[in-house]
Design a protein around this motif. Structure first.
Motif, PDB file in Angstrom:
ATOM      1  N   TYR A 153       0.825  -1.204   0.000  1.00  0.00           N
ATOM      2  CA  TYR A 153       0.000   0.000   0.000  1.00  0.00           C
ATOM      3  C   TYR A 153       0.862   1.258   0.000  1.00  0.00           C
ATOM      4  N   VAL A 154       0.418   2.276  -0.691  1.00  0.00           N
ATOM      5  CA  VAL A 154       1.055   3.590  -0.681  1.00  0.00           C
ATOM      6  C   VAL A 154      -0.030   4.600  -0.315  1.00  0.00           C
ATOM      7  N   ILE A 155       0.088   5.204   0.860  1.00  0.00           N
ATOM      8  CA  ILE A 155      -0.931   6.159   1.309  1.00  0.00           C
ATOM      9  C   ILE A 155      -0.430   7.609   1.188  1.00  0.00           C
ATOM     10  N   GLY A 156       0.774   7.761   0.678  1.00  0.00           N
ATOM     11  CA  GLY A 156       1.360   9.078   0.452  1.00  0.00           C
ATOM     12  C   GLY A 156       2.752   8.898  -0.108  1.00  0.00           C
ATOM     13  N   TRP A 157       3.270   9.958  -0.764  1.00  0.00           N
ATOM     14  CA  TRP A 157       4.563   9.828  -1.435  1.00  0.00           C
ATOM     15  C   TRP A 157       5.666  10.647  -0.777  1.00  0.00           C
ATOM     16  N   ASP A 158       5.443  11.117   0.430  1.00  0.00           N
ATOM     17  CA  ASP A 158       6.424  11.984   1.080  1.00  0.00           C
ATOM     18  C   ASP A 158       7.473  11.246   1.896  1.00  0.00           C
ATOM     19  N   CYS A 159       7.339   9.941   2.045  1.00  0.00           N
ATOM     20  CA  CYS A 159       8.249   9.185   2.915  1.00  0.00           C
ATOM     21  C   CYS A 159       9.498   8.702   2.193  1.00  0.00           C
ATOM     22  N   GLY A 160       9.528   8.792   0.847  1.00  0.00           N
ATOM     23  CA  GLY A 160      10.667   8.272   0.099  1.00  0.00           C
ATOM     24  C   GLY A 160      10.651   6.757   0.067  1.00  0.00           C
ATOM     25  N   ASP A 161      11.569   6.175  -0.689  1.00  0.00           N
ATOM     26  CA  ASP A 161      11.727   4.712  -0.766  1.00  0.00           C
ATOM     27  C   ASP A 161      10.406   4.005  -1.022  1.00  0.00           C
ATOM     28  N   GLY A 162       9.664   4.432  -2.013  1.00  0.00           N
ATOM     29  CA  GLY A 162       8.426   3.748  -2.373  1.00  0.00           C
ATOM     30  C   GLY A 162       7.182   4.321  -1.746  1.00  0.00           C
TER      31      GLY A 162
END
Length: 311
Positions: free
Chosen positions: A198-207
């Motif tokens: 799951y991707v709930i946002g793109w601000d964390c880096g590494d996917g």
């Protein structure tokens, strides 16, 4: 040398008096220091450890007399910061915390330690329930770096909850014979976010970001794999996965960020990526549970939560 005394009678026979005077004074100081360390540990809310007692003074003239003193020392500090780790990502919450529920601190849906669980004697290994219905589900293989399948030391069943009286109900069926597992760890071992698809946002880096932190303390953490601040909904709504981990001290800066967002109304919550460190284990076991849309699952389910390691 020998403990000798000019006094006849009891004092001369046992020689314990002079041994105690001559040899125990330093040990009494050690004991006093140990007790002070225990008191300091209690004041900080951290566990202390007492070793088994060992003989500390022996009178050579009469080896029937021993004085035992416990070796007391402060437990490893699981709340030490994790080097080279930063937490500065927060995500907006899509559905805010349910105002009809007690605060997260007092909500058993958010705190597995508050809900509680009891031991059950079941198979302490991975179980094959067949192909998973959700290949993106969180994977416990990333909890400990380099150890994809830590030994299962204990199996547990989660309690139910009496919302009217705000207390746990033991013996509540959950559909699975095991809903909480105790995984082997070590004091201060770094615990990481179970990775998912799951991707709930793109601000964390590494996917991207895998989960939001919906509860964090010195003892446990709860991770939500959607951006809704809800563990369950009335059917047919879906709440997604929630992972509970008990027995870790959440990394201080991540805990501080959660507390800040919680105090500001929970409009935003911290976000973490799969495999990112989130805290350290207090001791030799951490408890892990997972919910899907509210109900507890069996965390031993290999194809769902341990993909690639089915027996």
């Amino acid at each position: 040398g020998q403990c000798r005394s000019p006094r006849p009678s009891f004092w001369g026979k046992s020689c314990l008096w002079r041994c105690a005077m001559k040899r125990l004074s330093p040990w009494l100081l050690v004991l006093l220091s140990g007790l002070l360390a225990v008191a300091a540990g209690w004041a900080l809310g951290e566990p202390s450890v007492a070793d088994s007692p060992t003989p500390s003074a022996v009178c050579p003239a009469d080896t029937n007399h021993f004085v035992y003193l416990p070796l007391v020392f402060k437990a490893p500090d699981a709340c030490e910061p994790i080097p080279e780790t930063e937490y500065n990502v927060v995500l907006s919450v899509n559905d805010l915390y349910d105002p009809t529920k007690p605060s997260p601190e007092n909500n058993p849906d958010y705190r597995l330690s508050l809900l509680g669980y009891y031991p059950v004697d079941r198979y302490k290994g991975l179980v094959n329930y067949g192909p998973t219905n959700d290949s993106k589900a969180p994977k416990f293989t990333t909890l400990f770096e380099g150890q994809p399948t830590p030994p299962i030391l204990n199996t547990y069943q989660a309690n139910g909850w009496d919302w009217d009286n705000h207390q746990p109900i033991s013996g509540t069926p959950h559909g699975f014979e095991v809903t909480v597992i105790g995984l082997q760890s070590s004091p201060k071992a770094i615990v990481r976010v179970p990775d998912s698809g799951y991707v709930i946002g793109w601000d964390c880096g590494d996917g991207g970001c895998d989960a939001m932190v919906i509860y964090a303390s010195r003892w446990e953490i709860s991770l939500k794999y959607t951006r809704e601040d809800r563990v369950s909904y009335p059917p047919p709504q879906k709440a997604g996965f929630t992972v509970h981990i008990v027995g870790i001290c959440v990394e201080p800066s991540l805990r501080a960020l959660y507390e800040q967002m919680n105090a500001q109304g929970r409009y935003y919550l911290p976000a973490v990526r799969g495999g990112q460190p989130i805290g350290r284990a207090w001791g030799g076991e951490i408890a892990v549970a997972i919910r899907d849309d509210g109900p507890f699952m069996d965390p031993r389910d290999c194809d769902s939560f341990w993909k690639g390691y089915c027996p």
